[in-house]
Scaffold this motif. Structure first.
Motif, PDB file in Angstrom:
ATOM      1  N   ALA A  48       1.169  -0.989  -0.013  1.00 13.79           N
ATOM      2  CA  ALA A  48       0.056   0.083   0.011  1.00 13.79           C
ATOM      3  C   ALA A  48       0.844   1.347   0.050  1.00 13.79           C
ATOM      4  CB  ALA A  48      -1.104  -0.052   1.220  1.00 13.79           C
ATOM      5  N   THR A  49       1.880   1.202   0.846  1.00 17.87           N
ATOM      6  CA  THR A  49       2.712   2.246   0.887  1.00 17.87           C
ATOM      7  C   THR A  49       3.740   2.726  -0.409  1.00 17.87           C
ATOM      8  OG1 THR A  49       2.914   1.977   3.226  1.00 17.87           O
ATOM      9  CG2 THR A  49       4.565   3.271   2.160  1.00 17.87           C
ATOM     10  N   ASN A  50       4.298   1.542  -0.896  1.00 15.23           N
ATOM     11  CA  ASN A  50       4.771   1.574  -2.220  1.00 15.23           C
ATOM     12  C   ASN A  50       3.818   1.937  -3.488  1.00 15.23           C
ATOM     13  OD1 ASN A  50       7.170   0.925  -1.024  1.00 15.23           O
ATOM     14  ND2 ASN A  50       7.344  -1.245  -1.480  1.00 15.23           N
ATOM     15  N   VAL A  51       2.704   1.623  -3.599  1.00 13.07           N
ATOM     16  CA  VAL A  51       1.846   2.076  -4.532  1.00 13.07           C
ATOM     17  C   VAL A  51       1.762   3.729  -4.388  1.00 13.07           C
ATOM     18  CG1 VAL A  51      -0.549   2.183  -5.408  1.00 13.07           C
ATOM     19  CG2 VAL A  51       0.611   0.020  -4.793  1.00 13.07           C
ATOM     20  N   THR A  52       1.464   4.071  -3.165  1.00 11.56           N
ATOM     21  CA  THR A  52       1.103   5.430  -2.830  1.00 11.56           C
ATOM     22  C   THR A  52       2.469   6.475  -3.464  1.00 11.56           C
ATOM     23  OG1 THR A  52       0.144   4.862  -0.976  1.00 11.56           O
ATOM     24  CG2 THR A  52       0.656   7.154  -1.105  1.00 11.56           C
ATOM     25  N   ILE A  53       3.560   6.017  -2.735  1.00 13.05           N
ATOM     26  CA  ILE A  53       4.861   6.598  -3.173  1.00 13.05           C
ATOM     27  C   ILE A  53       4.984   6.846  -4.612  1.00 13.05           C
ATOM     28  CG2 ILE A  53       7.259   6.594  -2.830  1.00 13.05           C
ATOM     29  CD1 ILE A  53       6.829   5.230  -0.370  1.00 13.05           C
ATOM     30  N   CYS A  54       5.056   5.421  -5.282  1.00  8.56           N
ATOM     31  CA  CYS A  54       5.458   5.758  -6.769  1.00  8.56           C
ATOM     32  C   CYS A  54       4.309   6.357  -7.590  1.00  8.56           C
ATOM     33  CB  CYS A  54       5.397   4.306  -7.167  1.00  8.56           C
ATOM     34  SG  CYS A  54       6.991   3.403  -6.458  1.00  8.56           S
ATOM     35  N   GLY A  55       3.076   6.039  -7.053  1.00 10.89           N
ATOM     36  CA  GLY A  55       1.886   6.815  -7.943  1.00 10.89           C
ATOM     37  C   GLY A  55       2.134   8.364  -7.834  1.00 10.89           C
ATOM     38  N   SER A  56       2.544   8.781  -6.757  1.00 13.56           N
ATOM     39  CA  SER A  56       2.509  10.144  -6.524  1.00 13.56           C
ATOM     40  C   SER A  56       3.348  10.857  -7.610  1.00 13.56           C
ATOM     41  CB  SER A  56       2.838  10.401  -4.834  1.00 13.56           C
ATOM     42  OG  SER A  56       4.249  10.548  -4.760  1.00 13.56           O
ATOM     43  N   VAL A  57       4.472  10.237  -8.008  1.00 14.75           N
ATOM     44  CA  VAL A  57       5.274  10.811  -9.079  1.00 14.75           C
ATOM     45  C   VAL A  57       4.454  11.571 -10.168  1.00 14.75           C
ATOM     46  CG1 VAL A  57       7.418  10.613 -10.448  1.00 14.75           C
ATOM     47  CG2 VAL A  57       7.212   9.601  -8.420  1.00 14.75           C
ATOM     48  N   LEU A 106      13.959  12.475 -12.919  1.00  8.65           N
ATOM     49  CA  LEU A 106      14.423  12.984 -11.158  1.00  8.65           C
ATOM     50  C   LEU A 106      13.205  12.622 -10.392  1.00  8.65           C
ATOM     51  CD1 LEU A 106      16.102  16.481 -12.223  1.00  8.65           C
ATOM     52  CD2 LEU A 106      17.220  14.286 -11.473  1.00  8.65           C
ATOM     53  N   GLY A 107      11.990  12.222 -10.954  1.00  7.68           N
ATOM     54  CA  GLY A 107      10.745  12.063 -10.384  1.00  7.68           C
ATOM     55  C   GLY A 107      11.215  10.783  -9.615  1.00  7.68           C
ATOM     56  N   ILE A 108      11.842   9.744 -10.265  1.00  4.68           N
ATOM     57  CA  ILE A 108      12.357   8.430  -9.762  1.00  4.68           C
ATOM     58  C   ILE A 108      13.303   8.675  -8.678  1.00  4.68           C
ATOM     59  CG2 ILE A 108      13.517   6.352 -10.381  1.00  4.68           C
ATOM     60  CD1 ILE A 108      12.454   6.537 -13.109  1.00  4.68           C
TER      61      ILE A 108
END
Lengths: 427, 173
Positions: A135-144, A366-368
């Motif tokens: 759940a956390t990783n989806v949030t983090i990566c989606g936010s880019v 740079l988003g990555i």
């Protein structure tokens, strides 16, 4: 030797922990002292750096985003996303990603996105049976996505760093497809994981209720219509659209949604002052640094160097991507945009890469960098909200990095992804 | 003495935030006003744009000084954190000294810039010398220098301890 003094001083100052903005200022002075360039010139460049009308768009976009993120907008966007994709297997993961696409329409900050969407979505996903790390990783990566989807203050920063010759309107619409492509690649990944792990489906929302949720969320998405519609039709400049969006966001939050207290406003302004002043001073000192770079003809020398390595633009873009990915793990997006754009843009321009296209490459890349350790602001904030450690996040994040790198490769090697939409609008 | 200085700096911080906060709010109001006069009143105003730019300079240099005290600037702590504590403290001293050097530069050369442009006037505001619009550079330098002295002499701002912990991240990236 000139370049060595300038860049070497900068790297040394950053390494010992001096704030990046002031390190840029001091390195410029060291360069000026070395090259016998009058200090007045450096001072004038610092003042000129913050003395431009376009620059005003940055505080306005950040402020509008902050008002909407804190004024109950995030919850409503999640609601809308739930109506649209909640019923699919792994639905809440898709809701999370789509909510971030929507959030990108009101804010250009992936950190604000992670903070706002994560607070709503991570507890909800955990409750529905999704692993916390996922759940956390989806949030983090989606936010880019927020960085790419217009409006994005980072696009304004890039436009300034590129010397102010690129239209902000073009940069905004150029970001639409790269942003959606990033979202889509994460969606595909989540669908695969959801099938393998047998994640739950959500419920369908009854039609009448769905309509009400959509209408409620549309107030917020109206911001994007004001901004993009205003700029593309020529009614507003980018700066004006951002200021009008602030006033609109304020009115919607205070008089339509009415779940934000007046007493909270001074705190909001206080936080925005800190966020924005930090980037403004960075821009001021970076403009002095850019001036020194130009005087020392560093971009020209670097271009010549790259051309001796290879004159194939695909090879050079690959090398630049590797360099930026490495720098992105160590530093934040805004300072890197300001430092690297004046150095690298002339190189790729000499090889026929459009500045709009290169802007998108830099922002995806740079988003990555924002979600990779050891320094990744979005990663840190996301892990804090998801209540997991960075190490835990790392164990499950590799497939997400994979999806993001695929997006980066497509954005780098298929210019049409960035260039097609702007080509439809002639200004 | 230290107490008094820390208290004064806490006040100066609040004042800087107020100045920058008012500047950003006024900027946000005058630009839409310019749009309003252009499309609704059909007259158009000359002043909102240059006024917003003047406010922006004030905002930047006072806001950035406050950011230093609130430790809100982006920096790379990675290498510093690898060092043993005594070396870290020594390095912090070096950084403070270098910061002070830059603040001094802003004060001295900023003041010279103000002086050199004092007799030119801004087209939209004939009564306002260009030099006055550059005043925030040396003034912001002075405020920053005072905060650096506090940091080197007394340590991180105690009145901001809570905010320092909570605002570790910015909403910029």
């Amino acid at each position: 030797m000139d370049a060595f003094v300038l860049i070497g001083t900068l790297l040394l100052l950053i390494a010992i922990g001096m704030p990046v903005a002031y390190a840029l200022g001091l390195a410029s002075l060291a360069g000026a002292a070395w090259g016998d360039i009058p200090y007045e010139a450096v001072m004038i460049k610092i003042a000129e750096g913050v003395n431009r009308f376009t620059l005003l768009a940055i505080p306005f976009f950040v402020l509008a985003g902050a008002i909407m993120a804190e004024g109950g907008m995030a919850r409503r966007l999640v609601g809308l996303a739930f109506v649209l994709v909640g019923w699919i297997r792994g639905g809440l993961a898709l809701v999370n990603i789509l909510a971030s696409s929507f959030f990108g329409c009101i804010s250009g900050s992936s950190v604000a996105d992670t903070a706002s969407i994560g607070t709503v979505m991570i507890p909800q996903m955990v409750k529905a049976g999704y692993p916390r790390v996922f759940a956390t990783n989806v949030t983090i990566c989606g936010s880019v996505q927020a960085i790419l989807i217009p409006p994005s203050h980072n696009a304004v920063i890039y436009a300034l760093a590129a010397g102010g010759t690129i239209s902000i309107a073009h940069l905004f619409i150029a970001g639409v497809f790269p942003g959606l492509l990033l979202g889509a690649s994460l969606v595909v990944l989540c669908l695969i994981i959801a099938k393998r792990e047998n994640f739950p489906k959500g419920e369908r929302v009854p039609f009448r209720q769905a309509l009400r949720i959509a209408a409620d969320a549309l107030w917020g998405l109206g911001t994007m219509i004001i901004i993009l519609g205003g700029i593309l039709s020529g009614v507003f400049t980018a700066t004006e659209s951002a200021a009008v969006a602030c006033v609109y966001a304020f009115l919607v939050t205070m008089f339509v949604y009415r779940d934000y207290r007046w007493s909270e406003l001074p705190h909001l302004v206080h936080r925005t002052v800190k966020t924005v002043a930090m980037v403004m001073i960075l821009i001021g000192f970076a403009s002095a640094f850019g001036y020194m770079l130009a005087i020392m003809q560093l971009p020209a020398k670097l271009t010549a160097f790259f051309l001796t390595v290879s004159n194939n633009k695909y090879v050079v873009l690959f090398l630049i991507n590797l360099l930026l990915l490495f720098l992105g793990t160590l530093m934040d997006l805004a300072p890197l945009l300001l430092i690297c754009t004046p150095i690298l843009l002339p190189v790729v321009r000499a090889l026929g890469v459009d500045p709009l296209h290169f802007g998108m490459i830099m922002m995806v890349n740079l988003g990555i960098g924002l979600v990779t350790p050891p320094v990744g602001t979005t990663l840190f904030v996301g892990c804090a909200i998801g209540k997991i450690t960075i190490e835990q996040s790392m164990k499950g994040i590799w497939p997400f990095y994979g999806a993001m790198l695929v997006t980066l490769a497509i954005v780098t090697y298929v210019p049409a992804v960035s260039m097609w939409l702007p080509s439809l609008f002639k200004f | 003495m230290r107490e008094l200085y820390a208290r004064l700096m806490a006040r100066l911080y609040r004042a800087s935030i107020w100045i920058a906060g008012i500047a950003i709010v006024v900027m946000t109001l005058v630009i839409p006003w310019g749009v309003f006069t252009r499309y609704v009143l059909g007259t158009g105003s000359e002043w909102p744009e240059p006024l917003a730019i003047l406010l922006m300079i004030i905002f930047t240099f006072f806001g950035a000084a406050a950011c230093y005290r609130a430790n809100a600037h982006i920096s790379v702590a990675l290498f510093r954190d690898m060092l043993p504590p005594p070396a870290r403290a020594a390095l912090a001293m070096v950084v403070d000294l270098l910061m002070a050097l830059l603040a001094l530069f802003m004060i001295v050369w900023g003041a010279r810039l103000v002086e050199a442009t004092w007799h030119q006037s801004i087209a939209e505001f004939p009564w306002l010398p260009v030099g006055a619009s550059y005043m925030p550079l040396p003034l912001g330098g002075i405020v920053t220098l005072l905060f650096i002295v506090e940091h080197a002499w007394i340590g991180p701002a105690r009145d901001l301890a809570e905010a320092l912990a909570a605002d570790a991240a910015t909403e910029l990236d």
